[in-house]
Every structure is written in structure tokens, then in C-alpha cells.
Design a protein around this motif. Structure first.
Motif, PDB file in Angstrom:
ATOM      1  N   UNK A  94      41.882  28.133  28.735  1.00 54.23           N
ATOM      2  CA  UNK A  94      43.294  28.397  28.967  1.00 54.23           C
ATOM      3  C   UNK A  94      43.752  29.826  28.764  1.00 54.23           C
ATOM      4  N   UNK A  95      42.909  30.794  29.078  1.00 55.93           N
ATOM      5  CA  UNK A  95      43.296  32.207  28.964  1.00 55.93           C
ATOM      6  C   UNK A  95      43.670  32.758  30.338  1.00 55.93           C
ATOM      7  N   UNK A  96      44.403  33.868  30.357  1.00 57.25           N
ATOM      8  CA  UNK A  96      44.656  34.594  31.598  1.00 57.25           C
ATOM      9  C   UNK A  96      43.319  35.064  32.153  1.00 57.25           C
ATOM     10  N   UNK A  97      43.250  35.237  33.459  1.00 57.37           N
ATOM     11  CA  UNK A  97      41.981  35.613  34.086  1.00 57.37           C
ATOM     12  C   UNK A  97      41.302  36.804  33.400  1.00 57.37           C
ATOM     13  N   UNK A  98      42.051  37.840  33.095  1.00 57.03           N
ATOM     14  CA  UNK A  98      41.411  39.039  32.529  1.00 57.03           C
ATOM     15  C   UNK A  98      40.807  38.806  31.140  1.00 57.03           C
ATOM     16  N   UNK A  99      41.277  37.762  30.469  1.00 55.69           N
ATOM     17  CA  UNK A  99      40.749  37.476  29.131  1.00 55.69           C
ATOM     18  C   UNK A  99      39.844  36.251  29.080  1.00 55.69           C
ATOM     19  N   UNK A 100      39.456  35.767  30.240  1.00 57.15           N
ATOM     20  CA  UNK A 100      38.564  34.607  30.264  1.00 57.15           C
ATOM     21  C   UNK A 100      37.119  35.014  29.995  1.00 57.15           C
ATOM     22  N   UNK A 101      36.374  34.099  29.402  1.00 59.75           N
ATOM     23  CA  UNK A 101      34.968  34.360  29.089  1.00 59.75           C
ATOM     24  C   UNK A 101      34.177  34.776  30.337  1.00 59.75           C
ATOM     25  N   UNK A 102      34.418  34.121  31.462  1.00 61.64           N
ATOM     26  CA  UNK A 102      33.712  34.466  32.706  1.00 61.64           C
ATOM     27  C   UNK A 102      33.944  35.922  33.100  1.00 61.64           C
TER      28      UNK A 102
END
Ligand code: F6P
Length: 254
Positions: A94-102
């Protein structure tokens, strides 16, 4: 080093290490709650720590968050010799794209000139969908890589801050509050004693797996995270902590 000895950071490191009873502690100057560049300094320290510990052909699993995003920015191509494969530690949290693990995983690999594999799973999965997805060969393959990682680099957050940032359903937030969660890492919520009181359902590394990984590096700073760091570390004695002066001084005050 000399500078750290003079500035008292080495002394802080020794104190925090014995207070939390963990493998190793690195404290960088400043407080990331007040100065955003301090996250980059933690990032730099994390990259140095990785270099010291990694041998050739390593699998490094990473989580999301702004601190890990800063670690990614500080990654250097010298790590290329080591031949690293980066993977996200867990699926969507549930993170914003820029802070996602991927995203962070791909960025780290790019900066370190390493390779990466991603885990494409939605944030919210029904039990049924979950069961069939973990059987998908392409997903299974990445999950196996994640499970065989020999280094994990992760963030730690304040429980309520994280639950709100993730737009968690209100009943779930109530549960998290009632159970007195103070820390969050990997999608797990912990109380003051370091016990798991809630967990986000997603695939990838589970807390039991983390305990078996050879090198685990937690990167978290800012005075506001002191309580969370203390709680999380109660069940992570074999981890290395990279933090800042703000969190370290608050930890000692508590
Ligand atoms: O959501 C991923 C995550 O690593 C959490 O497990 C952790 O609590 C949080 O990010 C830390 O985020 P930040 O570095 O932005 O404080």
C-alpha cells in the motif's frame, strides 16, 4: 574513524548496541525528521555496510519506504563485482509507486549495475486469488528467489503512521490501536514487547524467514521512530541497525 570518535557518534553506537542487544549499529549525524538529507547519509552507510558483508552472487531483498528509496539513490556501481540480484522482500503493502519495494528494487539494481526480478501482485488479494497466484510458475520462481536471499534490507516505521499512510480500513486501524502496536516492518505490526499483533497479508518473505537470513540490515532514523525501533529490535537481535543521531539520542532518553 577519527571524525566519528571525536563527534561522539562512536560512543552513541556502542550505547545503542548494548541497549538494544543487536549485532551492530551505525549512527550517522543529524535527525532525518528535521533534515531530509540525513536519509541519504543513512543510505551511504547502508551501501558501505552491504559492501563489507556481501560476497559474490548474492540475492538482496529490499522493502519499500522513503528511507529505502534514499538507500537506492546512494547505491554505487562498485557493487557490480559482487553480482547481485535484487528482489522485493514482499508484495504490495500500500505505498505510493515511488516508495514501493518493486520500484526501489529496480532503482537499486540500476544504480548498482546488478540484476533484478519483480513481484507483480496486487495489494489486496482474496484468499482464493492468493492461493492460485502463488501457484503461478512466474510468481513461484520469484518467491523462491526471495526465500533464498542472503541479505535483507528493510525500513521500520511507527505503527499508526504506517497504518494511516497505507489507507488501512478503519476497523483494521482500530484493531492495530487496541493491540497497542508501536512498530511496523515488512507489513507486520509489533507491540512494545516486539510481539506481532497484526499482519498485512501479502506474499514474499515472512518474519520467520527473516530470522534465518544471514545479513539483515534495518535502516530507520528520526527521533519520532525511536519507540518503533526499540520495539522491533526486541525480536531482531541478529540484525544490523543503521540509524541517525536523532533516533539514537531519543532511544537513550527513553
Ligand atoms: O511500507 C514499506 C516500509 O518499509 C514499512 O515496512 C516501513 O514501516 C516503512 O516502509 C518505512 O517507511 P519510511 O522509510 O518512509 O519511514
Amino acid at each position: 574513524d577519527m571524525m566519528k570518535e571525536v563527534s561522539g557518534l562512536k560512543d552513541l553506537e556502542r550505547k545503542i548496541k548494548s541497549l538494544l542487544d543487536i549485532k551492530d549499529v551505525i549512527v550517522v549525524a543529524g535527525d532525518s525528521d528535521l533534515s531530509p538529507w540525513v536519509k541519504k547519509e543513512m543510505g551511504r552507510a547502508c551501501v558501505a555496510c552491504m559492501k563489507e558483508r556481501l560476497t559474490s552472487q548474492s540475492i538482496v531483498a529490499v522493502t519499500g519506504g522513503t528511507t529505502l528509496a534514499a538507500v537506492a539513490e546512494m547505491m554505487t556501481p562498485e557493487l557490480k563485482q559482487i553480482d547481485i540480484l535484487f528482489v522485493p522482500a514482499r508484495g504490495g503493502l500500500g505505498e505510493d509507486v515511488k516508495n514501493q519495494a518493486n520500484t526501489i528494487c529496480a532503482r537499486m539494481a540500476e544504480k548498482a549495475m546488478g540484476n533484478y526480478r519483480l513481484l507483480h501482485v496486487p495489494d489486496q488479494l482474496s484468499d482464493e486469488a492468493y492461493q492460485s497466484m502463488i501457484e503461478e510458475p512466474a510468481i513461484k520462481e520469484v518467491l523462491d528467489l526471495i526465500r533464498s536471499s542472503n541479505m535483507v534490507i528493510h525500513g521500520i516505521g511507527d505503527a499508526i503512521t504506517m497504518a494511516e499512510r497505507r489507507k488501512t480500513a478503519s476497523e483494521e486501524i482500530e484493531k492495530i490501536k487496541q493491540r497497542r502496536a508501536v512498530a511496523e516492518a515488512f507489513g507486520y505490526y509489533f507491540n512494545q514487547e516486539g510481539e506481532v499483533v497484526h499482519k498485512v497479508k501479502t506474499m514474499g518473505i515472512q518474519l520467520e524467514d527473516v530470522k534465518k537470513v544471514e545479513h539483515v540490515i534495518a535502516v530507520a532514523g528520526g527521533a519520532s521512530k525511536a519507540k518503533a525501533i526499540k520495539a522491533y529490535m526486541k525480536q531482531a537481535h541478529h540484525s544490523v541497525l543503521i540509524t541517525d543521531e536523532g533516533a539514537a539520542r531519543e532511544l537513550i532518553r527513553e
